[in-house]
Design an enzyme around this catalytic site. Structure first.
Site, mmCIF file in Angstrom:
data_model
loop_
_atom_site.group_PDB
_atom_site.id
_atom_site.type_symbol
_atom_site.label_atom_id
_atom_site.label_comp_id
_atom_site.label_asym_id
_atom_site.label_seq_id
_atom_site.Cartn_x
_atom_site.Cartn_y
_atom_site.Cartn_z
ATOM 1 N N LYS A 11 0.850 -1.205 0.000
ATOM 2 C CA LYS A 11 0.000 0.000 0.000
ATOM 3 C C LYS A 11 0.876 1.242 0.000
ATOM 4 O O LYS A 11 2.025 1.225 0.505
ATOM 5 C CB LYS A 11 -0.970 0.018 1.178
ATOM 6 C CG LYS A 11 -0.361 0.307 2.572
ATOM 7 C CD LYS A 11 -0.348 1.750 2.994
ATOM 8 C CE LYS A 11 0.788 1.990 3.959
ATOM 9 N NZ LYS A 11 0.911 2.979 4.859
ATOM 10 N N ASP A 144 -2.897 -1.224 10.190
ATOM 11 C CA ASP A 144 -3.067 -1.170 8.735
ATOM 12 C C ASP A 144 -3.736 -2.429 8.172
ATOM 13 O O ASP A 144 -4.032 -2.489 6.980
ATOM 14 C CB ASP A 144 -1.697 -1.017 8.048
ATOM 15 C CG ASP A 144 -1.231 0.434 7.991
ATOM 16 O OD1 ASP A 144 -2.059 1.335 8.234
ATOM 17 O OD2 ASP A 144 -0.039 0.655 7.688
#
Ligand code: C5P
Length: 293
Positions: A11, A144
């Site tokens: 990401k 996350d």
């Protein structure tokens, strides 16, 4: 089905803002997240009695020998959390991680492996949990992980667990470049409490640019408050890489997470390729990627 292969994409933060501190010590965040094609490969294999596995064991094997192979690996933590939630405490599992995403780099490699384990086990054990449920299990593993369960383009708020899917980033090329120093995420979060931030990202503007599908406007709004928090010498390296990305034709450049990975967003493939080639001469961990929806 005894074995399953799952991809675990990296990401990037198109924006990262820290709004304050929660009573539990975690920080209140507002971030626009984006998955990219650079990915680890996660292979899950159910172990049966007779394969030398005691029940409730999770073995991790990886091509990076310095990563933990026990319960301290986020992938193993995710498997244990999944089995506990599903009432499958007796299960035994082998996880093979083929790491490509750089480690401790601000690109969620460990969190994405954990999320891939959750998605994969849901299939392997036919548990039928929704993505939201898997994200909830992931919260115990890391801030996350819920985003990594969802993927794509999303706004993450709170500790990182409040997720809103966004209009997708228009197709583009992203050059990722990780300088050779390591960053401690808890240390940077601690440091940000004692720094007066010079600026914050325009998150609303970013959301509007995504809704309009305007890549140039997206690139102009990329910003991460942690760029202000790194020690001066390291800020210099980050600025140097950003400069090289912009000189190479990037529409914008930004650090991801708590760093140190920096990325540039390109509309033009040839410019992205040439810039990645040039940066790779100095920085081994340089990757040419695309956005993933
Ligand atoms: O949740 P995770 O284990 O990934 O977080 C690592 C560290 O990052 C935490 O121990 C904390 O120091 C910091 N953190 C934070 N606020 C967040 C997320 C992470 O302070 N929202």
């Amino acid at each position: 089905m005894n074995e399953l292969v799952v991809q675990a994409p990296a990401k990037l933060n198109l924006t990262l803002d820290v709004l304050g501190r929660q009573p539990n010590g975690y920080h209140e965040l507002k971030m626009v997240m984006q998955s990219v094609t650079l990915a680890d490969t996660v292979t899950l294999r159910r172990l049966e009695a007779g394969e030398g596995a005691a029940s409730n064991t999770v073995q991790v094997r990886t091509n990076l020998t310095y990563l933990p192979s026990d319960g301290n690996n986020l992938a193993a933590k995710a498997a244990h959390a999944f089995f506990a939630y599903a009432g499958l405490e007796g299960a035994a599992l082998e996880i093979q991680l083929k790491k490509r995403i750089p480690v401790c780099a601000g690109t969620a490699g460990g969190s994405s492996d954990a999320a891939a384990v959750l998605r994969g086990l849901n299939e392997l054990y036919r548990t039928g949990f929704s993505r939201e449920m898997l994200a909830k299990i992931g919260e115990q593993v890391g801030s996350d992980v819920p985003y990594c369960v969802l993927g794509g383009t999303a706004l993450a708020e709170g500790r990182g667990e409040k997720l809103t899917p966004l209009y997708p980033l228009p197709d583009c090329w992203l050059v990722l470049c990780k300088p050779g120093f390591a960053v401690s995420t808890p240390e940077l979060f601690h440091a940000i409490d004692n720094v007066r931030l010079r600026r914050h990202p325009d998150t609303d503007g970013m959301l509007a640019a995504l809704e309009a599908g305007n890549l140039r406007e997206v690139a102009l709004r990329m910003y991460n408050v942690f760029e202000d928090v790194l020690p001066t010498g390291r800020q210099g390296v980050i600025q140097e890489i950003k400069g090289a990305l912009l000189d190479g034709g990037a529409l914008g450049a930004c650090m991801s997470g708590t760093g140190p990975t920096v990325f540039g967003l390109f509309a033009d493939r040839e410019q992205a390729e040439a810039t990645a080639r040039r940066l790779k001469e100095t920085y081994r961990d340089t990757f040419l990627t695309q956005n993933l929806q």
